[in-house]
Design an enzyme around this catalytic site. Sequence first.
Site, PDB file in Angstrom:
ATOM      1  CE  LYS A 109      -3.416   2.571   2.767  1.00 20.96           C
ATOM      2  NZ  LYS A 109      -4.412   2.550   3.852  1.00 20.96           N
ATOM      3  CG  ASP A 152      -5.720   7.784   4.498  1.00 19.29           C
ATOM      4  OD1 ASP A 152      -6.605   8.505   3.959  1.00 19.29           O
ATOM      5  OD2 ASP A 152      -5.978   6.739   5.132  1.00 19.29           O
ATOM      6  CE  LYS A 161      -6.913   8.390   7.982  1.00 18.15           C
ATOM      7  NZ  LYS A 161      -7.591   7.275   8.644  1.00 18.15           N
ATOM      8  CG  ASP A 167      -2.167   5.037   4.927  1.00 22.72           C
ATOM      9  OD1 ASP A 167      -2.077   3.940   5.510  1.00 22.72           O
ATOM     10  OD2 ASP A 167      -3.213   5.427   4.361  1.00 22.72           O
ATOM     11  CG  ASP A 197     -10.112   7.385   6.395  1.00 19.88           C
ATOM     12  OD1 ASP A 197      -9.027   7.367   5.787  1.00 19.88           O
ATOM     13  OD2 ASP A 197     -10.209   7.487   7.637  1.00 19.88           O
ATOM     14  NE  ARG A 230     -11.249  -1.062   2.838  1.00 14.98           N
ATOM     15  CZ  ARG A 230     -11.923  -1.316   3.959  1.00 14.98           C
ATOM     16  NH1 ARG A 230     -13.096  -1.921   3.911  1.00 14.98           N
ATOM     17  NH2 ARG A 230     -11.450  -0.957   5.131  1.00 14.98           N
TER      18      ARG A 230
HETATM   19  N1  BES Z   1      -4.657   4.258   6.678  1.00 17.07           N
HETATM   20  C1  BES Z   1      -5.842   3.975   7.373  1.00 17.07           C
HETATM   21  C2  BES Z   1      -5.698   2.895   8.415  1.00 17.07           C
HETATM   22  C3  BES Z   1      -4.937   3.249   9.656  1.00 17.07           C
HETATM   23  C4  BES Z   1      -5.513   4.019  10.625  1.00 17.07           C
HETATM   24  C5  BES Z   1      -3.688   2.744   9.857  1.00 17.07           C
HETATM   25  C6  BES Z   1      -4.816   4.300  11.775  1.00 17.07           C
HETATM   26  C7  BES Z   1      -3.009   2.999  11.011  1.00 17.07           C
HETATM   27  C8  BES Z   1      -3.576   3.776  11.975  1.00 17.07           C
HETATM   28  C9  BES Z   1      -6.930   3.500   6.425  1.00 17.07           C
HETATM   29  O1  BES Z   1      -6.902   4.018   5.151  1.00 17.07           O
HETATM   30  C10 BES Z   1      -8.226   3.907   7.033  1.00 17.07           C
HETATM   31  O2  BES Z   1      -8.451   5.068   7.160  1.00 17.07           O
HETATM   32  N2  BES Z   1      -9.013   2.924   7.415  1.00 17.07           N
HETATM   33  C11 BES Z   1     -10.240   3.162   8.051  1.00 17.07           C
HETATM   34  C12 BES Z   1     -11.232   2.227   7.426  1.00 17.07           C
HETATM   35  C13 BES Z   1     -12.642   2.515   7.797  1.00 17.07           C
HETATM   36  C14 BES Z   1     -13.108   3.803   7.182  1.00 17.07           C
HETATM   37  C15 BES Z   1     -13.470   1.356   7.320  1.00 17.07           C
HETATM   38  C16 BES Z   1     -10.094   2.879   9.536  1.00 17.07           C
HETATM   39  O3  BES Z   1      -9.372   1.943   9.895  1.00 17.07           O
HETATM   40  O4  BES Z   1     -10.645   3.623  10.325  1.00 17.07           O
HETATM   41 ZN    ZN Z   2      -5.017   4.630   4.486  1.00 16.46          ZN
HETATM   42 ZN    ZN Z   3      -7.966   5.878   5.020  1.00 17.84          ZN
END
Ligand code: BES
Ligand code: ZN
Ligand code: ZN
Length: 499
Positions: A267, A272, A279, A290, A349, A353
């Site tokens: 990734k 992000d 966020k 990220d 967010d 994926r």
């Molecule tokens: N990059 C983030 C995941 C992440 C968050 C990694 C905090 C490390 C620490 C990812 O893109 C994301 O934002 N995921 C969301 C998914 C949700 C919206 C289903 C998450 O984990 O909150």
């Molecule tokens: Zn992310």
């Molecule tokens: Zn994200």
Amino acid sequence: MKLKLGGSDAASIKADVLVVTVFEGEAEAAGEIKPTVARDLRAILSKNAFSGEEGKVRSAPAPDGVEADRILFVGLGKRGVHPLSEQARRAGGVLLGRLAEHGVTNATVVPPDSDVEAAASMAEGLFLADYSFDTHKSDDGNGKKTPPTRNVTLALSDEARTGAKAEVAFRRAVARGNHVARDLGNEPSNVLTPVAMAKRAQAIAKEHAENGITCKVLTLADIKKKKMGAFLAVAQGSELEPRFIHLTYTPSAGKGRKGKTVGVVGKGLTFDSGGISIKPGAGMQDMKFDMCGSAAVLGLFECLPDLGIRHEVHGFIAACDNMPSGGAYKPGDIITSMSGRTIEIHNTDAEGRLTLVDAIHYALDIEPDVLVDLATLTGAAAMALGQATAVFTHHDELRDALMAAAAETGERAWPLPMFEDYKSHVKSDVADVKNLGERFAGATSAALFIDAWVPDELPWAHLDIAGSAWIHSDQAYCSTGATGTGVRTLASWLRQLGD
Ligand code: BES
Ligand code: ZN
Ligand code: ZN
């Protein structure tokens, strides 16, 4: 730091310090040392009441019969709390910090238990810890350090030395890969843009061109031509152009039978923000990390030619920022991925994926025998496991192999399930799938989302490194910031991967 392997009689080597490891509660040197010196060390240890606790260090004047000026005791912790290799690795990391603190330039080390594996791991701890990220600190006393070279001699018997040589070389190379991954991870997003990442990949390929590494970079126009609609949707909110990176390592002929064709996908979100589903502000700076999955891929390629691996390895990275703007993709949008599968966006967010499935679909073109992706994909994986990598796969053998490789390196990993019926979590009313699961099992629904793009017969593992990719305080052999997680696990896995 310069590390060399020396003779077994550690006490007779001239140095500033002789380093001796001690298991907690054992009150004696853990490694091989002359009986007379060992006896004197026992006396010093009991007089100093040194416990041997992990991370603790104690210095004392050297007794007679020791050529070094001082003795440095390094605690290993209680025997058996971790594999010996991890205890040795941590002791190596702690040791390097102390050598720096005390300005020691020459040290002789007695590795614990006269064990080749432990010796190599202690060397690995020293290599890994020999890192700082200070490229952005000005030279004004603001903490920028230019350390003098430290010479460390690992004392080993002739026989052990022969056995340790190749292993230490392997660990040295992998630590270099780990440092590349950490450097990339630690770079802020205004410096490490998608274009900068592609340049870095090309630089790695150029440096190792003679050792079988090539790099192909797709520009925005190329990515559009390939119809990578999911990747493009994420990238479209940013002023920065995305890049798609394809690295290839072809082992040189003459290294025996051709091995497997391996795909590794990372990734590569250089930042992000969450996009329109933005966020919260607190902690958002960490989203420069990220791209740590892609950093691991690049770190791996940096050291691959030195690992003696017979497999053909391909690295794939879809690099972009996820930003909110008038042009950004939005909740409710329906996008078409490269494979033709459509996706309803419920949360911008959940972007990782999306970039991953296009990268994975692209990767199928090389007809991989096995595919592994690494991604800082879900906060849920970090919530579940803390500083550990979540392993998702349908393939038991691949899971065992990755878990074994992770355990060997001390990079913590643990499996999480891919319950088939949870696929309903990512069902969409209006498209083939949606990019958001339910409130619970967020790491699993992300894995199941990706699963829809992976052919059933292809052994595939998804490593969610959200919890393990960076840390907020210094650890034994890794300072605060990006950990470079994945490089060491992948290197160990590839080494033992059969044809
Ligand atoms: N990059 C983030 C995941 C992440 C968050 C990694 C905090 C490390 C620490 C990812 O893109 C994301 O934002 N995921 C969301 C998914 C949700 C919206 C289903 C998450 O984990 O909150
Ligand atoms: Zn992310
Ligand atoms: Zn994200």
